[in-house]
Design a protein around this motif. Structure first.
Motif, PDB file in Angstrom:
ATOM      1  N   SER A  28       0.827  -1.208   0.000  1.00  0.00           N
ATOM      2  CA  SER A  28       0.000   0.000   0.000  1.00  0.00           C
ATOM      3  C   SER A  28       0.865   1.264   0.000  1.00  0.00           C
ATOM      4  O   SER A  28       2.057   1.220   0.310  1.00  0.00           O
ATOM      5  CB  SER A  28      -0.902   0.011   1.233  1.00  0.00           C
ATOM      6  N   PHE A  29       0.236   2.393  -0.351  1.00  0.00           N
ATOM      7  CA  PHE A  29       0.931   3.673  -0.258  1.00  0.00           C
ATOM      8  C   PHE A  29       1.451   3.913   1.160  1.00  0.00           C
ATOM      9  O   PHE A  29       2.540   4.451   1.355  1.00  0.00           O
ATOM     10  CB  PHE A  29      -0.012   4.816  -0.663  1.00  0.00           C
ATOM     11  N   LEU A  30       0.639   3.524   2.144  1.00  0.00           N
ATOM     12  CA  LEU A  30       1.045   3.783   3.529  1.00  0.00           C
ATOM     13  C   LEU A  30       2.254   2.949   3.916  1.00  0.00           C
ATOM     14  O   LEU A  30       3.142   3.417   4.629  1.00  0.00           O
ATOM     15  CB  LEU A  30      -0.125   3.524   4.481  1.00  0.00           C
ATOM     16  N   GLU A  31       2.308   1.698   3.434  1.00  0.00           N
ATOM     17  CA  GLU A  31       3.494   0.876   3.710  1.00  0.00           C
ATOM     18  C   GLU A  31       4.726   1.465   3.025  1.00  0.00           C
ATOM     19  O   GLU A  31       5.834   1.470   3.566  1.00  0.00           O
ATOM     20  CB  GLU A  31       3.256  -0.557   3.233  1.00  0.00           C
ATOM     21  N   SER A  32       4.510   1.950   1.824  1.00  0.00           N
ATOM     22  CA  SER A  32       5.600   2.529   1.067  1.00  0.00           C
ATOM     23  C   SER A  32       6.148   3.772   1.780  1.00  0.00           C
ATOM     24  O   SER A  32       7.365   3.947   1.933  1.00  0.00           O
ATOM     25  CB  SER A  32       5.036   2.874  -0.315  1.00  0.00           C
ATOM     26  N   TYR A  33       5.241   4.609   2.252  1.00  0.00           N
ATOM     27  CA  TYR A  33       5.650   5.830   2.947  1.00  0.00           C
ATOM     28  C   TYR A  33       6.298   5.495   4.294  1.00  0.00           C
ATOM     29  O   TYR A  33       7.238   6.166   4.728  1.00  0.00           O
ATOM     30  CB  TYR A  33       4.428   6.736   3.128  1.00  0.00           C
ATOM     31  N   TRP A  34       5.820   4.465   4.937  1.00  0.00           N
ATOM     32  CA  TRP A  34       6.462   4.004   6.173  1.00  0.00           C
ATOM     33  C   TRP A  34       7.910   3.614   5.883  1.00  0.00           C
ATOM     34  O   TRP A  34       8.826   3.965   6.632  1.00  0.00           O
ATOM     35  CB  TRP A  34       5.691   2.805   6.754  1.00  0.00           C
TER      36      TRP A  34
END
Lengths: 457, 457
Positions: free
Chosen positions: A374-380
């Motif tokens: 996900s985008f959120l995993e990527s940003y993490w």
């Protein structure tokens, strides 16, 4: 908290990702920074004394208020940058790896023997990354000590948290004769480089760290790898290298050592809590276990992988196994000097991996189901994951973390960000920023509490 | 050429790609534009009277001289944009297609029933594309006539060459009940839309064209497709639709019609020289032959394909077969509103296709050897290929072509372009621009000889 402890404070909207795969949005956060540039406190109007603190800070001239279109976000961590390749970013990326290395990369890196050539190139690289919001960067330099120290000095001067490695390449059968070092001399140079970076004037707070940097297994003799392992132990250094990047690299290690890159690095004393393994495409389960056991990290470089890795990284599995993993631009194995863009690339490549590419295969045989991220995993990965990889408290807004931070403005000049308050939830806004943030949107950059970029001055 | 014939002229460095896979660089070209906005001549100092012409034009106040960091380049052609989806660009792109459509896309498109909602959204979309250098755009609007005409008016007002389609969706089994039209009414609306766009005040030179736009096979009844084919014949309209975008879409056509999308469109009178088929992932050899025979075109949307197409387009084969093919951003099936970025994506996806993704397969079974494309081929698609697809003389600097052009400045504010004259050949510079051009680098934009963007004013 007393007013004297506060160097300055920022009040406004804040995004970060304390939990992998999730995010936190604070519509009105007060972040106080101490005199060393670390975060003292993160408070909201749920906290007692919030309004009084704001008033006090404002009266003392210590408060920065963000506008409605501005967001405080963690500085980005780029875990894999070949700084001397920045001058060629975008060139020749449609060539096979061998041609790209022989025709473009090695001749360019060899020019860094001349420190006067290196100076403006390294300045441009560091300036560019900072202006794109990269507060911490892990750099491969070249084999040359003087120019590599220049890169470290440039980070110090421009205020970027830098992890800088003089490269080692001593295997004459695998390196061009014009870009090769002697084993003994190379090890001596590396020790000197480590000492020089640690002793740099202005580096007392260790903003810049030396990194032991064997280019990859094929470019180094076993003696070199062993010697570098000893230096790593002696100086408790960070380590960076390429790991199982391609079919060829994986096979080279199996043929010459009878084991994987990870196993070789571990045997040589190069796999530690402070080791960053770029790429890591062809990892076995044993490799993953060794990485997890040591607390070493993976630098995922998705766009570069599309060009040169022969396959997609098992990002989904690596996230699920809780290995340390962050993102790298891999300048100039990929051209784009922004870790925001790398976040988008990581999602893209995981989607391609999930679905596959070959129209001649039936769908179930084409891809690998369930491998999207996900985008959120990527940003993490770009923030918290990067901070774990460099073993430094950055990437989050929390007490004791360094204030490495960005002020992102969605209404910057020539911006592509189109945020519509009545349509976009906080999550929508964060996804838009991850996908479409550009250099122009990064208005202010802070490293260790120091404002190093201010485009609104 | 007499001075009176020249509306204005531009003198400076010029890049374009008259031959697919190659490029032309003129270090000092004089491009003269006539009073209708078409190119009169492209000359260099090899041509007689070159210096005298420059002097004459300069004295008449008709000459724009570019700086050393500026390049005259063709305007970009975006063959596939869902304008009403621009407000959600970047949102939800890590979701499966069905969720993305039902949770985000259809509810948003349905809002365009309200023309006052549509106006600012369409203005932002067209402004954003123009500011990124897109001089021609082929737009899907929504099913709503009033808002779709608003999009056409917005193109006219802002000076973009627009190809605008009111969408058709009348199959109740495949469309949400809140976003669906009646077959007979939908056809009548479409004819009215065509007439309205053709009659728009200020559209005498046909800067904006109506486009017959069945969303895709599953959203339309056979009666609708047939009726749209008749309108296409009657008005000699452009046509746009989605074609074989995913396993599901391909299978739907095979199950319901016993033939491929291309064969269905051809049978319905929708496959013409002026048809643009978005995606076209799962084409058979017969499909390719039909496309080539009619002179129809493919809109390749690589980044969107990574998210939603289930496989990679056979770009290499389509280029080699000399089909008409250009590029599309597919806003918001992909988030980035720049065709320069699409060029990079097209190279990337072709590389992933060549090598494959699955580490569990041996290399020879993983990818499709020989399928990479070059930056120059990608850029050719974005300019010349796009011009062929819209059947309009744009994309090249040559007499009788419209002057749809960009002035790109590699030293724009907050630019990532790092051009080093002593290291970078013209080809290197072009590759850097393709890979790293950002909105800030697009300083001036001309459409049909009219300056529609000037960031240096």
């Amino acid at each position: 908290m007393t007013l004297n402890q506060v160097q300055f404070a920022v009040l406004g909207q804040l995004f970060h990702t304390p939990v992998k795969g999730d995010f936190e949005y604070l519509p009105q956060a007060l972040v106080c920074i101490d005199n060393l540039g670390n975060i003292l406190s993160v408070t909201t109007d749920d906290d007692s004394g919030f309004d009084a603190n704001i008033q006090q800070l404002e009266q003392a001239g210590k408060l920065t208020r963000l506008t409605d279109s501005q967001y405080l976000m963690p500085g980005m961590v780029d875990l894999h940058v070949h700084a001397p390749q920045w001058p060629q970013a975008g060139k020749g990326l449609d060539l096979p790896l061998y041609d790209w290395l022989q025709d473009y990369t090695f001749p360019l890196e060899a020019k860094f023997a001349d420190n006067s050539f290196a100076q403006p190139m390294y300045r441009s690289a560091v300036e560019t990354l900072l202006a794109n919001g990269t507060t911490s960067a892990v750099y491969f330099a070249t084999i040359h000590n003087e120019a590599s120290v220049t890169l470290a000095k440039t980070c110090l001067e421009l205020g970027q948290r830098g992890f800088v490695g003089k490269i080692n390449m001593d295997d004459a059968s695998q390196c061009p004769d014009y870009y090769l070092e002697d084993t003994v001399q190379g090890l001596a140079d590396t020790e000197q480089f480590i000492q020089d970076v640690l002793a740099l004037p202005g580096n007392e707070q260790r903003l810049v760290s030396p990194v032991v940097t064997p280019r990859f297994v094929p470019s180094c003799t076993p003696q070199m790898l062993k010697g570098l392992g000893e230096l790593t132990t002696k100086y408790k250094c960070h380590v960076q290298t390429h790991c199982s990047e391609s079919d060829w690299a994986r096979d080279y290690s199996l043929e010459h050592y009878g084991k994987s890159d990870v196993a070789i690095y571990q045997e040589m004393g190069l796999l530690t809590r402070k080791t960053i393994l770029a790429h890591s495409i062809f990892l076995s389960d044993d490799d993953c276990e060794a990485i997890k056991a040591t607390g070493a990290s993976i630098a995922h470089c998705p766009l570069s992988n599309m060009y040169f890795a022969n396959a997609a990284m098992k990002t989904r599995e690596i996230l699920d196994k809780d290995l340390h993993v962050g993102l790298g631009t891999d300048i100039s194995g990929a051209p784009v000097p922004s870790v925001f863009h790398t976040c988008l690339d990581a999602v893209n490549h995981s989607r391609v991996r999930e679905d596959g590419t070959n129209t001649h295969l039936p769908a179930p045989e084409r891809g690998e189901a369930g491998s999207r991220i996900s985008f959120l995993e990527s940003y993490w990965m770009a923030t918290v994951g990067g901070g774990l990889a460099i073993d430094t408290k950055v990437g989050l807004f929390a007490p004791e973390y360094a204030f490495d931070a960005l002020i992102i403005d969605t209404q910057a000049p020539d911006s592509d960000l189109f945020v519509i308050p009545e349509l976009d939830t906080p999550r929508d806004r964060l996804e838009k920023i991850i996908a479409l943030n550009r250099r122009t949107n990064v208005r202010k950059v802070y490293v260790q509490g120091k404002q190093v970029i201010n485009k609104d001055a």
